[in-house]
Write a protein that holds these residues in place. Structure first.
Motif, mmCIF file in Angstrom:
data_model
loop_
_atom_site.group_PDB
_atom_site.id
_atom_site.type_symbol
_atom_site.label_atom_id
_atom_site.label_comp_id
_atom_site.label_asym_id
_atom_site.label_seq_id
_atom_site.Cartn_x
_atom_site.Cartn_y
_atom_site.Cartn_z
ATOM 1 N N ARG A 218 0.851 -1.196 0.000
ATOM 2 C CA ARG A 218 0.000 0.000 0.000
ATOM 3 C C ARG A 218 0.880 1.237 0.000
ATOM 4 O O ARG A 218 1.950 1.262 0.605
ATOM 5 C CB ARG A 218 -0.919 0.000 1.231
ATOM 6 N N ILE A 219 0.410 2.274 -0.710
ATOM 7 C CA ILE A 219 1.109 3.555 -0.781
ATOM 8 C C ILE A 219 0.381 4.553 0.110
ATOM 9 O O ILE A 219 -0.842 4.664 0.051
ATOM 10 C CB ILE A 219 1.145 4.071 -2.235
ATOM 11 N N SER A 220 1.126 5.281 0.943
ATOM 12 C CA SER A 220 0.485 6.225 1.864
ATOM 13 C C SER A 220 0.824 7.678 1.553
ATOM 14 O O SER A 220 0.584 8.558 2.373
ATOM 15 C CB SER A 220 0.882 5.899 3.313
ATOM 16 N N VAL A 221 1.391 7.949 0.369
ATOM 17 C CA VAL A 221 1.691 9.326 -0.039
ATOM 18 C C VAL A 221 1.139 9.552 -1.439
ATOM 19 O O VAL A 221 0.822 8.606 -2.158
ATOM 20 C CB VAL A 221 3.209 9.615 -0.025
ATOM 21 N N ARG A 222 1.040 10.823 -1.815
ATOM 22 C CA ARG A 222 0.540 11.173 -3.140
ATOM 23 C C ARG A 222 1.616 11.895 -3.946
ATOM 24 O O ARG A 222 2.553 12.453 -3.384
ATOM 25 C CB ARG A 222 -0.694 12.077 -3.025
ATOM 26 N N LYS A 223 1.432 11.884 -5.260
ATOM 27 C CA LYS A 223 2.366 12.571 -6.145
ATOM 28 C C LYS A 223 2.430 14.056 -5.788
ATOM 29 O O LYS A 223 1.420 14.666 -5.455
ATOM 30 C CB LYS A 223 1.925 12.392 -7.602
ATOM 31 N N LYS A 224 3.635 14.625 -5.839
ATOM 32 C CA LYS A 224 3.948 16.024 -5.536
ATOM 33 C C LYS A 224 3.995 16.319 -4.039
ATOM 34 O O LYS A 224 4.240 17.456 -3.643
ATOM 35 C CB LYS A 224 2.962 16.981 -6.222
ATOM 36 N N ALA A 225 3.748 15.299 -3.198
ATOM 37 C CA ALA A 225 3.825 15.515 -1.749
ATOM 38 C C ALA A 225 5.280 15.742 -1.332
ATOM 39 O O ALA A 225 6.204 15.174 -1.916
ATOM 40 C CB ALA A 225 3.246 14.320 -1.003
ATOM 41 N N ILE A 226 5.478 16.600 -0.332
ATOM 42 C CA ILE A 226 6.811 16.860 0.218
ATOM 43 C C ILE A 226 7.039 15.893 1.384
ATOM 44 O O ILE A 226 6.243 15.844 2.319
ATOM 45 C CB ILE A 226 6.946 18.319 0.689
ATOM 46 N N ILE A 227 8.124 15.139 1.309
ATOM 47 C CA ILE A 227 8.390 14.069 2.269
ATOM 48 C C ILE A 227 9.644 14.387 3.079
ATOM 49 O O ILE A 227 10.638 14.882 2.540
ATOM 50 C CB ILE A 227 8.573 12.721 1.540
#
Length: 266
Positions: A218-227
Motif C-alpha cells: 500500500r502507498i500512503s503518499v501522493r504525487k507532488k507531496a513533500i516528504i
C-alpha cells in the motif's frame, strides 16, 4: 310567436320510410353547449392527469436521488472511519520512530524482539541504528538530509545490487505490512503501479539523487507531496512480479544507478 324548429330528415338507403325529426332551437342550443362543456372538461381533465403523471415521475426521481445520497453518505462515513484508522496507525508509527531516535541499540533490539523481527542480525540492527543516529546528528544539515543514507525498512538483504545480473537495486526481505521509510527528504514524483515492479514510489531529493521503493502492499503518499527523511511512505508487500513480501530499493545519482549499500554508512 312561433318557436323556430330544426328539422332533421333521415332517408334510409333502401326504399324504407323516411324519418323526420323536429328539434326545438332551445333544445339544440342546450345540446351544443353541453357538448362544448364535456369537451372542455375532458381537456382540463387530460391536462391535470398529465400534471399528476409528471409529479409522480418527479417524485420517483427525487426518491431515487435520495437513496443515492444516502449511499454516498454511508460511503463517506466509512471513508472517515478508515481515515481515523489510518491516523491511528500513523501515530503508532511515529511513536515507534521516536523510540528509534531517543533510545539506544539495546532498547531497539528489545522492540524488534517484541515485534518478532528475530530474523534480523544484530549487525543489521546496528547498521540501522547508526544510520538513524547519523541522520539525527546531521538534522540541521540540509545537504545530509537529502542524501539517501538510512535503511528504507527493517529487514534483511535478500538480494544485492548487481550490474552483471541487471539487478539495479537492493532487495530487503521483510514482513507483509511493515512500514517503509523515506531514506532522504524530497518530493514524490511517482506513486502508482509500475508493471513488474508493482506498486512503486519514486522520490526526487533535489540534489541529483532519486530513490525508488517497489512491490509495496500500500502507498500512503501522493504525487507532488513533500516528504521528510524517515517519514513512512508505504508498506511492504508483494505486488508485481514478486515471489514474496519484500522491498526492492533503488538509488540513482544524475540518472546513474548506485549500489544503495554504499550510502548506508555515510
Amino acid at each position: 310567436m312561433k318557436h323556430k324548429l330544426y328539422t332533421i330528415q333521415v332517408i334510409p338507403p333502401d326504399s324504407g320510410k323516411t324519418k323526420i325529426y323536429k328539434i326545438h332551437r332551445i333544445t339544440w342550443k342546450i345540446f351544443f353547449w353541453l357538448l362544448v362543456i364535456i369537451v372542455l372538461f375532458s381537456l382540463v381533465l387530460a391536462y391535470k392527469m398529465a400534471e399528476i403523471n409528471t409529479l409522480i415521475i418527479t417524485s420517483k426521481q427525487i426518491k431515487f436521488q435520495n437513496e443515492k445520497l444516502i449511499e454516498k453518505q454511508n460511503e463517506y462515513a466509512l471513508y472517515f472511519e478508515q481515515l481515523d484508522s489510518i491516523y491511528s496507525i500513523e501515530n503508532k508509527i511515529q511513536n515507534i520512530l521516536q523510540t528509534y531516535y531517543e533510545n539506544d541499540s539495546n532498547k531497539i533490539n528489545s522492540i524488534l524482539e517484541k515485534n518478532k523481527f528475530n530474523h534480523i542480525s544484530s549487525s543489521k540492527v546496528k547498521l540501522d541504528v547508526e544510520g538513524l543516529e547519523g541522520w539525527q546528528e546531521n538534522a540541521q544539515n540540509k545537504d545530509m538530509d537529502k542524501i539517501p543514507n538510512i535503511l528504507p525498512v527493517i529487514g534483511i538483504i535478500s538480494k544485492k545490487y548487481s550490474e552483471e545480473d541487471t539487478h539495479y537495486g537492493t532487495d530487503f526481505a521483510a514482513n507483509q505490512g511493515d512500514p517503509i521509510f523515506a531514506t532522504a527528504s524530497g518530493s514524490v514524483i511517482f506513486a502508482g503501479s509500475k508493471d513488474d515492479l508493482g506498486l512503486t514510489i519514486i522520490l526526487d531529493h533535489g540534489n541529483g539523487y532519486q530513490s525508488s521503493y517497489s512491490h509495496l502492499q500500500r502507498i500512503s503518499v501522493r504525487k507532488k507531496a513533500i516528504i521528510k527523511k524517515g517519514e513512512v511512505i508505504g508498506f511492504v508487500g508483494s505486488t508485481g512480479n514478486s515471489t514474496g513480501p519484500h522491498l526492492h530499493y533503488e538509488i540513482t545519482l544524475q540518472k546513474q544507478h548506485l549500489d544503495p549499500e554504499t550510502l548506508f554508512n555515510e
